[in-house]
Scaffold this active site. Structure first.
Site, PDB file in Angstrom:
ATOM      1  N   ALA A  48       0.841  -1.298   0.042  1.00  0.00           N
ATOM      2  CA  ALA A  48       0.026   0.053   0.194  1.00  0.00           C
ATOM      3  C   ALA A  48       0.939   1.354  -0.006  1.00  0.00           C
ATOM      4  CB  ALA A  48      -0.923  -0.029   1.163  1.00  0.00           C
ATOM      5  N   TYR A  49       1.943   1.189   0.783  1.00  0.00           N
ATOM      6  CA  TYR A  49       2.855   2.344   0.926  1.00  0.00           C
ATOM      7  C   TYR A  49       3.387   2.699  -0.466  1.00  0.00           C
ATOM      8  CZ  TYR A  49       6.935   5.240   2.167  1.00  0.00           C
ATOM      9  OH  TYR A  49       7.864   6.164   2.371  1.00  0.00           O
ATOM     10  N   ALA A  50       3.976   1.644  -0.980  1.00  0.00           N
ATOM     11  CA  ALA A  50       4.869   1.573  -2.234  1.00  0.00           C
ATOM     12  C   ALA A  50       3.818   1.969  -3.547  1.00  0.00           C
ATOM     13  CB  ALA A  50       5.290   0.227  -2.601  1.00  0.00           C
ATOM     14  N   ALA A  51       2.514   1.645  -3.397  1.00  0.00           N
ATOM     15  CA  ALA A  51       1.578   2.272  -4.511  1.00  0.00           C
ATOM     16  C   ALA A  51       1.266   3.621  -4.389  1.00  0.00           C
ATOM     17  CB  ALA A  51       0.197   1.492  -4.337  1.00  0.00           C
ATOM     18  N   THR A  52       1.489   4.094  -3.237  1.00  0.00           N
ATOM     19  CA  THR A  52       1.419   5.738  -3.116  1.00  0.00           C
ATOM     20  C   THR A  52       2.655   6.357  -3.956  1.00  0.00           C
ATOM     21  OG1 THR A  52       2.374   5.977  -0.783  1.00  0.00           O
ATOM     22  CG2 THR A  52      -0.021   5.560  -0.986  1.00  0.00           C
TER      23      THR A  52
END
Length: 247
Positions: free
Chosen positions: A155-159
């Site tokens: 989720a963090y990497a997606a941002t």
């Protein structure tokens, strides 16, 4: 020099009260820039950064705002314009990191990261695109996790993947303005945000991963930002992985 006088270069550092943000603010001040230390909730830490700059003869102020609120960011840029005459460098270090495997990620946490990391970067980048003076620089923040694909970071990497996309496209949209737009993608860096919740064993393992066999420091990251904000005028539309060679 008093506040209100024109200065050669003016920088806004979002998240300037944080570990990397504070290091960036101090490093840009060391290059002679007037620095606006933005913060969301950490007024005392932001003031500490300001005082560390002014104690060495630099010029700095702290300003509060929600990076995802367009009206608040417009007001912040207006204030900087009124007090210092313009903006030359914008550095977006503001961000949050909430970790969980995809199957377990709380969607409210996912939405919070999207709001701060994606919308916040977009809102500030929009103001920067409208206001940066010729010779200026916008530096956004990604992460080396976009290459490392570590579990629990989806989720963090997606941002941050979104941040990279908007950064690279904005660099092309700024054609003819003499403004560079880049992103810095740190690897494991010894900040409270990174170290929170990790065991000593986990930290040691991460520190051993880069060929240089240590964690990065906020000052390491600030050096890359200072290069892009200053002499690195031929670097544009790039993601600069600042991670000691981890990947």
């Amino acid at each position: 020099m008093t506040i209100g006088q024109a200065t050669e270069r003016v920088a806004i550092v979002t998240g300037g009260s944080g570990g990397i943000g504070g290091a960036v603010a101090r490093r840009l001040a060391a290059d002679g820039m007037t620095v606006v230390v933005h913060y969301a909730g950490s007024a005392a830490r932001a003031q500490e950064v300001v005082e560390s700059i002014t104690a060495t003869g630099g010029i700095a102020i702290a300003l509060r705002g929600d990076v995802a609120d367009a009206a608040e960011m417009e007001q912040l840029f207006d204030t900087v314009q009124e007090r210092f005459g313009g903006v030359d460098v914008v550095v977006n270090t503001a961000g949050i990191m909430l970790l969980a495997p995809v199957a377990e990620m709380d969607l409210d946490a996912f939405d919070r990261m999207q709001r701060v990391n994606v919308r916040g970067t977009f809102v500030v980048s929009q103001q920067a695109a409208r206001r940066l003076r010729p010779g200026g620089a916008l530096i956004n923040f990604s992460t080396s996790i976009t290459r490392l694909q570590a579990p629990a970071y989806a989720a963090y990497a997606a941002t941050k993947g979104a941040v990279e996309a908007m950064t690279l496209i904005l660099a092309r949209e700024m054609r003819g303005r003499d403004v560079t737009v880049n992103a810095v993608a740190p690897g494991p860096t010894a900040t409270p945000l990174f170290l929170d919740g990790k065991s000593a064993e986990q930290v040691d393992r991460l520190a051993a991963a880069p060929p240089l066999e240590r964690l990065g420091t906020p000052e390491d990251i600030a050096e890359s930002v200072a290069f892009l904000a200053g002499p690195g005028r031929w670097v544009n539309g790039q993601v600069v992985f600042t991670n000691g060679g981890i990947g």
